[in-house]
Design a protein around this motif. Structure first.
Motif, PDB file in Angstrom:
ATOM      1  N   ILE A   1       0.841  -1.206   0.000  1.00  0.00           N
ATOM      2  CA  ILE A   1       0.000   0.000   0.000  1.00  0.00           C
ATOM      3  C   ILE A   1       0.871   1.249   0.000  1.00  0.00           C
ATOM      4  CG2 ILE A   1      -1.587   1.393   1.408  1.00  0.00           C
ATOM      5  CD1 ILE A   1      -2.828  -1.315   2.301  1.00  0.00           C
ATOM      6  N   THR A   2       1.869   1.251   0.863  1.00  0.00           N
ATOM      7  CA  THR A   2       2.758   2.414   0.961  1.00  0.00           C
ATOM      8  C   THR A   2       3.531   2.629  -0.337  1.00  0.00           C
ATOM      9  OG1 THR A   2       3.004   2.016   3.337  1.00  0.00           O
ATOM     10  CG2 THR A   2       4.624   3.455   2.297  1.00  0.00           C
TER      11      THR A   2
ATOM     12  N   LEU B   1      -7.615 -12.952  -0.069  1.00  0.00           N
ATOM     13  CA  LEU B   1      -8.740 -12.532   0.774  1.00  0.00           C
ATOM     14  C   LEU B   1      -8.496 -11.153   1.387  1.00  0.00           C
ATOM     15  CD1 LEU B   1      -9.443 -15.905   2.610  1.00  0.00           C
ATOM     16  CD2 LEU B   1     -10.980 -14.770   0.993  1.00  0.00           C
ATOM     17  N   TYR B   2      -7.232 -10.759   1.484  1.00  0.00           N
ATOM     18  CA  TYR B   2      -6.875  -9.482   2.100  1.00  0.00           C
ATOM     19  C   TYR B   2      -6.954  -8.323   1.113  1.00  0.00           C
ATOM     20  CZ  TYR B   2      -4.490  -6.629   5.647  1.00  0.00           C
ATOM     21  OH  TYR B   2      -4.187  -5.689   6.606  1.00  0.00           O
ATOM     22  N   TYR B   3      -7.171  -8.615  -0.172  1.00  0.00           N
ATOM     23  CA  TYR B   3      -7.161  -7.549  -1.175  1.00  0.00           C
ATOM     24  C   TYR B   3      -8.179  -6.436  -0.907  1.00  0.00           C
ATOM     25  CZ  TYR B   3      -7.487  -4.941  -5.485  1.00  0.00           C
ATOM     26  OH  TYR B   3      -7.521  -3.912  -6.388  1.00  0.00           O
ATOM     27  N   PRO B   4      -9.397  -6.724  -0.414  1.00  0.00           N
ATOM     28  CA  PRO B   4     -10.321  -5.617  -0.111  1.00  0.00           C
ATOM     29  C   PRO B   4      -9.736  -4.572   0.827  1.00  0.00           C
ATOM     30  CG  PRO B   4     -11.499  -7.696  -0.051  1.00  0.00           C
ATOM     31  CD  PRO B   4     -10.049  -8.029  -0.209  1.00  0.00           C
ATOM     32  N   TYR B   5      -8.807  -4.982   1.697  1.00  0.00           N
ATOM     33  CA  TYR B   5      -8.142  -4.019   2.586  1.00  0.00           C
ATOM     34  C   TYR B   5      -7.282  -3.057   1.772  1.00  0.00           C
ATOM     35  CZ  TYR B   5      -5.339  -2.146   6.402  1.00  0.00           C
ATOM     36  OH  TYR B   5      -4.712  -1.296   7.298  1.00  0.00           O
ATOM     37  N   LEU B   6      -6.557  -3.607   0.791  1.00  0.00           N
ATOM     38  CA  LEU B   6      -5.763  -2.737  -0.079  1.00  0.00           C
ATOM     39  C   LEU B   6      -6.664  -1.805  -0.868  1.00  0.00           C
ATOM     40  CD1 LEU B   6      -3.719  -5.209   0.473  1.00  0.00           C
ATOM     41  CD2 LEU B   6      -2.627  -4.440  -1.639  1.00  0.00           C
TER      42      LEU B   6
ATOM     43  N   ILE C   1     -11.765  -8.386   8.513  1.00  0.00           N
ATOM     44  CA  ILE C   1     -10.935  -7.185   8.668  1.00  0.00           C
ATOM     45  C   ILE C   1     -10.886  -6.400   7.359  1.00  0.00           C
ATOM     46  CG2 ILE C   1      -8.600  -6.324   9.104  1.00  0.00           C
ATOM     47  CD1 ILE C   1      -9.951  -7.354  11.617  1.00  0.00           C
ATOM     48  N   ALA C   2     -10.636  -7.102   6.255  1.00  0.00           N
ATOM     49  CA  ALA C   2     -10.501  -6.441   4.953  1.00  0.00           C
ATOM     50  C   ALA C   2     -11.833  -5.854   4.492  1.00  0.00           C
ATOM     51  CB  ALA C   2      -9.975  -7.440   3.933  1.00  0.00           C
ATOM     52  N   GLY C   3     -12.903  -6.639   4.593  1.00  0.00           N
ATOM     53  CA  GLY C   3     -14.204  -6.178   4.128  1.00  0.00           C
ATOM     54  C   GLY C   3     -14.743  -5.014   4.934  1.00  0.00           C
ATOM     55  N   ALA C   4     -14.561  -5.058   6.259  1.00  0.00           N
ATOM     56  CA  ALA C   4     -15.052  -3.974   7.112  1.00  0.00           C
ATOM     57  C   ALA C   4     -14.314  -2.674   6.836  1.00  0.00           C
ATOM     58  CB  ALA C   4     -14.899  -4.364   8.583  1.00  0.00           C
ATOM     59  N   THR C   5     -13.007  -2.751   6.587  1.00  0.00           N
ATOM     60  CA  THR C   5     -12.232  -1.550   6.265  1.00  0.00           C
ATOM     61  C   THR C   5     -12.730  -0.929   4.964  1.00  0.00           C
ATOM     62  OG1 THR C   5     -10.296  -2.535   7.341  1.00  0.00           O
ATOM     63  CG2 THR C   5      -9.913  -0.632   5.934  1.00  0.00           C
ATOM     64  N   LEU C   6     -13.006  -1.779   3.983  1.00  0.00           N
ATOM     65  CA  LEU C   6     -13.527  -1.280   2.704  1.00  0.00           C
ATOM     66  C   LEU C   6     -14.894  -0.620   2.890  1.00  0.00           C
ATOM     67  CD1 LEU C   6     -13.349  -1.004  -0.357  1.00  0.00           C
ATOM     68  CD2 LEU C   6     -14.260  -3.330  -0.556  1.00  0.00           C
ATOM     69  N   LEU C   7     -15.770  -1.266   3.658  1.00  0.00           N
ATOM     70  CA  LEU C   7     -17.104  -0.709   3.911  1.00  0.00           C
ATOM     71  C   LEU C   7     -17.007   0.657   4.593  1.00  0.00           C
ATOM     72  CD1 LEU C   7     -20.185  -0.955   3.978  1.00  0.00           C
ATOM     73  CD2 LEU C   7     -19.956  -2.197   6.159  1.00  0.00           C
ATOM     74  N   GLY C   8     -16.146   0.771   5.617  1.00  0.00           N
ATOM     75  CA  GLY C   8     -15.994   2.045   6.334  1.00  0.00           C
ATOM     76  C   GLY C   8     -15.510   3.164   5.435  1.00  0.00           C
ATOM     77  N   ASN C   9     -14.556   2.865   4.555  1.00  0.00           N
ATOM     78  CA  ASN C   9     -14.014   3.900   3.673  1.00  0.00           C
ATOM     79  C   ASN C   9     -14.980   4.294   2.561  1.00  0.00           C
ATOM     80  OD1 ASN C   9     -11.732   4.023   5.192  1.00  0.00           O
ATOM     81  ND2 ASN C   9     -10.384   3.027   3.727  1.00  0.00           N
TER      82      ASN C   9
END
Length: 481
Positions: A52-53, A115-120, A172-180
């Motif tokens: 990400i960075t 599965l972690y891609y939604p976080y990115l 973790i990944a899906g919730a971060t995407l939903l919040g943003n």
């Protein structure tokens, strides 16, 4: 309460929820999922954060700063927002390509990385930088708190054993995407619509690149230790011991680092207006308050570690207590660099200083990790982190001392460190024979808070006096209303 005070409270409220979530879920996950499987998650999340960075090229901090520069001109703000968002979409394609290659190179964890891609994706689409730059964080805070609470509920309801690690990662990944995504609905209140100008992309990319190099170095030395632990030891449990210690250390540190988040836009705005005296006043005031919190937290973490970890994470995570003790100095070190780097050098566009500081820290981190991890495992990684943080602080403050009168802050640091040694000695003597239990930890924290406040009252500490005066003013306003 002024804008800075309100945003500090809003941001702190969100960060407390963010940290309370792992506080509540960590004991459950440690026992249900186990150290080895949690180590896989630590590797996946660290790898994702590095990518990400690398992909976003410092555009988050650049967006915060540019928003702070133009927030008083709505048309220019609107134009700036859409130009930066268009640039972020291009960087999303770049980041996705890099992540796809990384997945192919790590086939043993490929399923979890996928599965972690939604976080990115959530970080690529993130627009919270607008609210930070506007110093109006309430909309983002409310929505993100709700999403975080739903995540905690999902963990307890759906994660039941080691085989459910994939569910945990996806939550973790899906919730971060939903919040943003949710924070976009509040944007029309602040910005209109403007067609992005293609010729502006190179300008914004160049601007973000100037912030990228120090951020990349900073993120590298924060995350590379977990990746190197897995590569050099092959034991995901080692990664988990270290990662859990780092997460616990971050809990009290957040109350301090939030100061940097809310102060940077204000300092950037004052810098744009040329108010150097006001910048110095804000910086010294924030520094005193940061040290007031950080010094006792550092010592407190060292004292409580042995009796905290056994009941909190379970006997399988006993090595985490030692890692906590080794890592405790980063509370003060990161608080100090938060004042200099996140608040001052970023706001005043002195990015080269940060690049030197974080670059030196990253280099030291890799070298010390390579030397110590094969022999000492997670403890070698902890030592490398502390040394890197110290190098970063030294480099930054050598430059800062030439621009800001740091003598008052230096005297304040020495006084608080001296008081912290006495504070830690008393707390250790009183509680060292107590058993490991939640009652012991609660008693240690309660005694520590009371003891520190008494010591600061006797020393007539400026930060405590400001806090008391602010509370009195709030109380008087409430009585009048």
């Amino acid at each position: 309460m002024g804008r800075i005070g309100k945003n500090y409270v809003y941001n702190l409220a969100y960060q407390i929820i963010v940290l309370l979530a792992p506080i509540v879920t960590a004991p459950y996950l440690a026992r249900v999922v186990g150290a080895e499987r949690l180590g896989i998650y630590s590797f996946v999340s660290s790898s994702g954060n590095i990518i990400i960075t690398l992909s976003l090229l410092g555009i988050y901090s650049y967006g915060c700063r540019q928003t702070a520069y133009v927030r008083d001109q709505k048309q220019l703000l609107t134009q700036t927002f859409w130009e930066i968002m268009a640039a972020r979409l291009l960087l999303t394609v770049l980041g996705t390509a890099i992540y796809a290659v990384f997945i192919l190179l790590n086939r043993d964890t490929a399923r979890f990385l996928l599965l972690y891609y939604p976080y990115l994706l959530a970080n690529f689409l993130d627009c919270n930088w607008v609210y930070v730059g506007l110093e109006d964080m309430l909309p983002a805070v409310i929505k993100n708190i709700l999403v975080k609470l739903l995540t905690v509920a999902g963990i307890f309801l759906l994660v039941k054993g080691p085989g459910d690690l994939w569910i945990y990662i996806l939550l973790i990944a899906g919730a971060t995407l939903l919040g943003n995504v949710l924070v976009y609905f509040q944007l029309p209140k602040y910005v209109g619509f403007s067609r992005p100008e293609l010729h502006s992309f190179p300008v914004h990319i160049r601007g973000s690149l100037r912030l990228f190099f120090p951020q990349a170095a900073y993120m590298f030395y924060l995350q590379v230790d977990k990746v190197m632990l897995k590569w050099l030891t092959g034991a995901t449990a080692q990664v988990s011991y270290y990662d859990q210690a780092e997460k616990i250390i971050m809990i009290p540190l957040t109350a301090v680092t939030v100061i940097s988040t809310v102060m940077m836009p204000r300092i950037a705005n004052e810098f744009q207006k040329g108010n150097r005296d006001e910048i110095e006043r804000l910086l010294l005031r924030a520094g005193r308050f940061a040290l007031f919190l950080a010094c006792p937290m550092m010592v407190g973490l060292f004292v409580v570690a042995r009796q905290f970890v056994p009941w909190y994470l379970g006997p399988a995570f006993l090595p985490t207590a030692t890692a906590m003790m080794v890592l405790s100095p980063i509370v003060v070190l990161n608080s100090m660099t938060g004042i200099s780097g996140s608040q001052y050098f970023t706001a005043t566009d002195q990015i080269s200083v940060l690049f030197k500081a974080y670059g030196a820290a990253a280099l030291i981190n890799v070298v010390v990790n390579a030397l110590l991890i094969p022999r000492f495992g997670y403890l070698g990684a902890a030592i490398a982190t502390v040394l890197s943080a110290a190098i970063s602080a030294v480099v930054q403050y050598r430059t800062l001392s030439r621009q800001i009168r740091l003598r008052p802050l230096g005297i304040d640091l020495l006084r608080k460190l001296s008081a912290s040694v006495e504070f830690g000695g008393i707390l250790w003597t009183v509680s060292r024979t107590w058993p490991a239990s939640i009652r012991t930890t609660a008693a240690q924290i309660g005694i520590g808070i009371l003891l520190w406040i008494v010591m600061m009252l006797l020393l007539r500490d400026p930060a405590l006096q400001i806090a008391i005066r602010t509370l009195r003013e709030i109380h008087i306003r409430r009585k009048r209303s």
